[in-house]
Design an enzyme around this catalytic site. Structure first.
Site, short mmCIF file in Angstrom:
data_model
loop_
_atom_site.label_atom_id
_atom_site.label_comp_id
_atom_site.label_asym_id
_atom_site.label_seq_id
_atom_site.Cartn_x
_atom_site.Cartn_y
_atom_site.Cartn_z
N ASP A 1 0.82 -1.41 0.21
CA ASP A 1 -0.10 0.03 -0.15
C ASP A 1 0.83 1.29 0.00
O ASP A 1 1.53 1.43 1.03
CB ASP A 1 -0.99 -0.17 1.26
CG ASP A 1 -1.86 -1.11 1.39
OD1 ASP A 1 -1.35 -2.27 1.42
OD2 ASP A 1 -2.96 -1.18 1.59
N GLU B 1 -4.61 2.28 -2.69
CA GLU B 1 -5.71 2.84 -2.27
C GLU B 1 -5.71 3.94 -1.01
O GLU B 1 -6.77 4.38 -0.76
CB GLU B 1 -6.72 1.69 -1.67
CG GLU B 1 -6.25 0.89 -0.54
CD GLU B 1 -7.14 0.77 0.56
OE1 GLU B 1 -8.37 1.07 0.30
OE2 GLU B 1 -6.54 0.71 1.73
N ASN B 2 -4.37 4.04 -0.66
CA ASN B 2 -4.23 4.98 0.37
C ASN B 2 -3.33 6.22 -0.15
O ASN B 2 -2.82 6.84 0.64
CB ASN B 2 -3.48 4.41 1.44
CG ASN B 2 -4.44 3.31 2.26
OD1 ASN B 2 -4.13 2.31 2.20
ND2 ASN B 2 -5.27 3.88 2.92
N ASN C 1 -10.55 -1.00 0.44
CA ASN C 1 -11.80 -0.63 1.18
C ASN C 1 -11.95 1.06 0.88
O ASN C 1 -12.91 1.29 0.97
CB ASN C 1 -11.89 -0.71 2.50
CG ASN C 1 -10.57 -0.27 3.17
OD1 ASN C 1 -9.30 -0.70 3.03
ND2 ASN C 1 -10.72 0.58 4.38
N HIS C 2 -10.76 1.56 0.39
CA HIS C 2 -10.83 3.08 0.26
C HIS C 2 -10.96 3.36 -1.51
O HIS C 2 -10.59 4.60 -1.73
CB HIS C 2 -9.69 3.69 0.77
CG HIS C 2 -9.61 3.89 2.26
ND1 HIS C 2 -10.80 4.36 3.16
CD2 HIS C 2 -8.75 3.39 3.19
CE1 HIS C 2 -10.51 4.25 4.43
NE2 HIS C 2 -9.33 3.60 4.36
N HIS D 1 -3.29 -4.10 3.38
CA HIS D 1 -4.37 -3.54 3.85
C HIS D 1 -3.82 -3.30 5.38
O HIS D 1 -3.80 -2.39 6.06
CB HIS D 1 -5.53 -4.28 4.19
CG HIS D 1 -6.59 -3.64 4.99
ND1 HIS D 1 -6.95 -2.30 4.93
CD2 HIS D 1 -7.10 -3.89 6.30
CE1 HIS D 1 -7.97 -1.95 5.72
NE2 HIS D 1 -8.09 -2.94 6.42
#
Length: 253
Positions: free
Chosen positions: A8, A39-40, A67-68, A172
């Site tokens: 990530d 995603e971050n 999830n983001h 994650h």
């Protein structure tokens, strides 16, 4: 075929760190392609179009999310045409269930899946979703980014689909694990780690996170700004005999 898959990426500053160091890492490890979970990136949650373009300019061929994925609503405007695999078990018409990437005469299918244990999202079963995808995927290699909290869920998915995919790579938790293995020619690790500030809490500002734990009050977190950065991920050698090894570097600015 040698692929570097980065854990990530946390925060916009990390893009610059990668820009200054990724080419050297590719040369050192003789990397053919680079994939990443992103995603971050934008202020710690989601991925703006601007940051997507910056990541692509680094030569990163495939991007997976989590999830983001839709934390920045503008992604809906470009995700259908982007080289992004969003969680396949997220019930939405936006984006791709399977992202196909070509390298010479080989086709690689990148699948992003989200775990359901300890998550609040409404998700289809990742196991049953993967069953359906395998009926339609046509590729020489299949890589799954399994974005989830529970190590047991990731490991169960790995053993269930070992011999059917080339790699199940956890994301994650932003904490690199030391449990990489190969079973039935399928590579696995519970979490690839992260690319972000070294002196942080999962990439976020230390004081902000401590305050949240001490008070129980939900306050927005800031991405940590540091002088040392982690670049973590895994190196996959895909062929007749697949192998996996960890990448873990600390970059001092």
């Amino acid at each position: 075929m040698r692929i570097l898959y980065l854990g990530d990426i946390v925060g916009e500053k990390t893009i610059k760190v990668l820009k200054d160091n990724l080419d050297e890492i590719k040369k050192e490890y003789k990397i053919n392609m680079v994939f990443a979970n992103a995603e971050n990136v934008t202020k710690g949650k989601g991925l703006s179009l601007k940051n997507y373009k910056e990541i692509k300019s680094l030569g990163i061929s495939a991007i997976s999310m989590g999830n983001h994925t839709f934390s920045k609503s503008e992604i809906k405007e470009y995700i259908n045409d982007a080289t992004i695999a969003r969680p396949a078990n997220l019930n939405t018409s936006y984006g791709k269930n399977v992202l196909y990437i070509k390298y010479n005469d080989k086709k690689i299918a990148v699948v992003n899946m989200m775990g359901r244990v300890f998550t609040n999202a409404i998700l289809d079963c990742p196991f049953k979703t993967m069953d359906k995808l395998l009926e339609e995927i046509e590729a020489d290699h299949i890589i799954v980014d399994f974005h989830g909290e529970a190590t047991s869920e990731k490991k169960a998915f790995f053993y269930d689909f070992s011999g059917k995919v080339d790699a199940v790579l956890g994301t994650h938790t932003h904490t690199q694990t030391s449990d990489e293995q190969v079973h039935n020619n399928t590579c696995f690790i519970s979490d690839m780690g992260m690319c972000g500030a070294y002196n942080s809490i999962l990439g976020d500002d230390i004081a902000d996170v401590i305050t949240r734990f001490r008070t129980g009050m939900y306050e927005p977190l800031k991405v940590c700004d540091d002088t040392e950065y982690l670049i973590q991920g895994v190196i996959l050698d895909l062929g007749t005999k697949n192998t996996i090894s960890r990448l873990n570097k600390i970059i001092k600015l």
